[in-house]
Structures are given as C-alpha cells and as structure tokens.
Design a protein around this motif. Structure first.
Motif, PDB file in Angstrom:
ATOM      1  N   GLN A  33       0.812  -1.219   0.000  1.00 50.62           N
ATOM      2  CA  GLN A  33       0.000   0.000   0.000  1.00 50.62           C
ATOM      3  C   GLN A  33       0.849   1.276   0.000  1.00 50.62           C
ATOM      4  OE1 GLN A  33      -3.269   0.012  -0.480  1.00 50.62           O
ATOM      5  NE2 GLN A  33      -3.197   2.245  -0.543  1.00 50.62           N
ATOM      6  N   ASP A  37       0.702   3.958  -3.133  1.00 54.48           N
ATOM      7  CA  ASP A  37       0.371   5.375  -3.022  1.00 54.48           C
ATOM      8  C   ASP A  37       1.453   6.240  -3.674  1.00 54.48           C
ATOM      9  OD1 ASP A  37      -1.899   4.652  -1.650  1.00 54.48           O
ATOM     10  OD2 ASP A  37      -1.013   4.986   0.346  1.00 54.48           O
ATOM     11  N   ARG A  70      -7.072   5.434 -10.334  1.00 54.62           N
ATOM     12  CA  ARG A  70      -5.995   4.947  -9.469  1.00 54.62           C
ATOM     13  C   ARG A  70      -5.150   3.869 -10.161  1.00 54.62           C
ATOM     14  NH1 ARG A  70      -4.180   4.921  -4.341  1.00 54.62           N
ATOM     15  NH2 ARG A  70      -3.456   2.955  -3.467  1.00 54.62           N
TER      16      ARG A  70
END
Length: 166
Positions: A33, A37, A70
């Motif tokens: 994660q 990001d 995303r």
C-alpha cells in the motif's frame, strides 16, 4: 585478431539484466500500500506534466486537468520507476566506461611523458658529447664517437664498397 571487448560485453549483459530487474521492481512496488500510493502520486504527476505540455504545445491555456483513475496512475508510475531504473543502470555504465577510458588515456600520457623525458636525457647526453668532441681534433672526435676507423678498409674495390652494385 583483436581481443574481445570484455568490458563492453559485460556492460551489455548488465543492461540486459536491468530490464527484468525493472519489471520485478514494478511488480514488487505494486504489492504494498505505501508504495502503491507513491506510484499513484508519480503517475498523477507525470500525467499532469505531459497533459500541460501537450495543451501548451497546441497553443491553448490549461484550465483543468482531469486526474487519472488509481489503477492507470499506478501503472504509469510503475512504468516511470522501471524506466528510471533502466536509465540509472545505463547511465552508471556510461560513466564507468568513461572513467575507464580516462584512466587508459592517463596511463598513455604517463608513458608518453616518460618516453619524452628519456629522449630529452639522450639529447642532453649527445649535446655533452658534441661539446667534448668540439674541443678535440676532428679525426680524434670521429674515432671516439663512431669507434670506426676513418680510412676505408684496404683491399676492396670501389664497386664492393658501394651499397648499390651497379
């Protein structure tokens, strides 16, 4: 036959290995994660920069740029990180080859300088001998410098003394 350029072959091998390593880096960065990001941020930034450049090159003003999804942003960020890794490896190899060539050139300069110094020393020694020989009579100086008899050897005909037999 010329020797194999092992350094060049090794650098090509390393560049070839960098491509799968870049894919592995992209895959590993996409798993976690925090790195996801980061990749999304990199992807969005590259999208904004390329969009602005495209709009400005067409002569328009930028009002608003719609952000990427995303997954698309993460893919673009991962591509940029992978390409950056390959560029870093290739750039490092270019710098290494440049430094290696510079070292070889410096060694050649040192060898050339030593040869010039040796030649200068020989010239100085010859100048010393010439100064000494100037003070002696001409026949004595020729005998000392050449260690040969001044008169040609007796018993040879004129045609035998010449280098060209005709």
């Amino acid at each position: 036959m010329a020797p194999l350029p092992l350094a060049k072959l090794a650098s090509l091998f390393i560049k070839t290995l960098a491509k799968p390593a870049a894919k592995k880096i992209k895959l590993e960065c996409s798993r976690f994660q925090p790195t996801q990001d980061l990749l999304v941020g990199i992807g969005q930034t590259t999208h904004i920069i390329t969009s602005r450049m495209t709009i400005w090159s067409e002569g328009y003003t930028v009002r608003m740029i719609k952000p990427l999804q995303r997954e698309t942003a993460m893919t673009r960020g991962a591509e940029l990180v992978g390409e950056g890794f390959i560029f870093l490896v290739a750039g490092g190899l270019v710098v290494w080859e440049y430094n290696k060539k510079a070292d070889e050139d410096n060694k050649k300069k040192v060898v050339a300088k030593e040869k010039i110094e040796n030649l200068d020393a020989r010239i100085e020694a010859l100048e010393q001998r010439i100064k000494i020989n100037i003070e002696l009579p001409v026949e004595d100086s020729l005998k000392q410098s050449m260690d040969l008899p001044i008169d040609p050897p007796q018993g040879y005909s004129k045609s035998e003394r010449r280098w060209w037999p005709f």
